[in-house]
Design a protein around this motif. Structure first.
Motif, short mmCIF file in Angstrom:
data_model
loop_
_atom_site.label_atom_id
_atom_site.label_comp_id
_atom_site.label_asym_id
_atom_site.label_seq_id
_atom_site.Cartn_x
_atom_site.Cartn_y
_atom_site.Cartn_z
N ARG A 5 4.19 0.61 1.80
CA ARG A 5 4.11 -0.20 3.01
C ARG A 5 3.81 -1.63 2.56
NH1 ARG A 5 0.21 1.66 7.71
NH2 ARG A 5 1.95 3.07 8.07
N VAL A 15 1.23 4.69 1.77
CA VAL A 15 0.75 5.44 2.92
C VAL A 15 1.66 6.65 3.08
CG1 VAL A 15 0.33 5.38 5.41
CG2 VAL A 15 -0.09 3.34 4.04
N ASP A 16 1.07 7.85 3.03
CA ASP A 16 1.84 9.10 3.12
C ASP A 16 2.97 9.13 2.10
OD1 ASP A 16 0.21 10.01 5.22
OD2 ASP A 16 1.49 9.05 6.73
N GLY A 17 2.70 8.63 0.91
CA GLY A 17 3.67 8.66 -0.17
C GLY A 17 4.74 7.59 -0.10
N ARG A 18 4.66 6.70 0.89
CA ARG A 18 5.66 5.65 1.03
C ARG A 18 5.01 4.28 0.89
NH1 ARG A 18 8.84 6.41 6.37
NH2 ARG A 18 10.12 4.83 5.38
N GLU A 22 0.86 -1.18 0.00
CA GLU A 22 0.00 0.00 0.00
C GLU A 22 0.90 1.23 0.00
OE1 GLU A 22 -3.59 -1.70 2.89
OE2 GLU A 22 -2.20 -0.22 3.67
#
Length: 113
Positions: A74, A69-72, A67
């Motif tokens: 995961r 998440v906040d551009g990173r 996924e």
């Protein structure tokens, strides 16, 4: 050494145990392992990802999904059937080893070693 005769390190054991309830991402694995050991085992991020990479190559864990998440990215990992079997064998091995010591302690009473 065959995979069946291998034993797991303590971090590997608790990483696999963390995945028993379903896929987790790295921080979730670290948190679950810490909770399972009441904070005794603190897996460093570098240790975790190195272990996950080796266990993935060995077929004990697999990437479940990724996924953003906040551009990173995961990445979530899941326990494979082989990983579950290895974890079960290791738990049984440790239980049998503990029984030897516990049995001797009970037979000796509370006598000091």
């Amino acid at each position: 050494m065959t995979r069946q005769s291998q034993t797991l390190t303590e971090p590997q054991y608790f990483i696999l145990a963390a995945l028993l309830d379903g896929p987790l991402h790295g921080y979730g694995i670290i948190k679950a392992a810490g909770q399972a050991t009441e904070g005794r085992l603190r897996i460093a991020v570098g240790t975790l990802y190195g272990a996950l990479e080796r266990m993935e190559r060995a077929g004990l864990v697999a990437t479940d999904r990724e996924e953003i998440v906040d551009g990173r990215a995961r990445r979530y990992y899941r326990l494979t059937d082989e990983g579950g079997e290895m974890l079960g064998r290791e738990a049984l091995r440790m239980q049998q080893a503990a029984a030897v010591v516990i049995g001797r302690s009970r037979n000796a009473g509370a006598a000091p070693a």
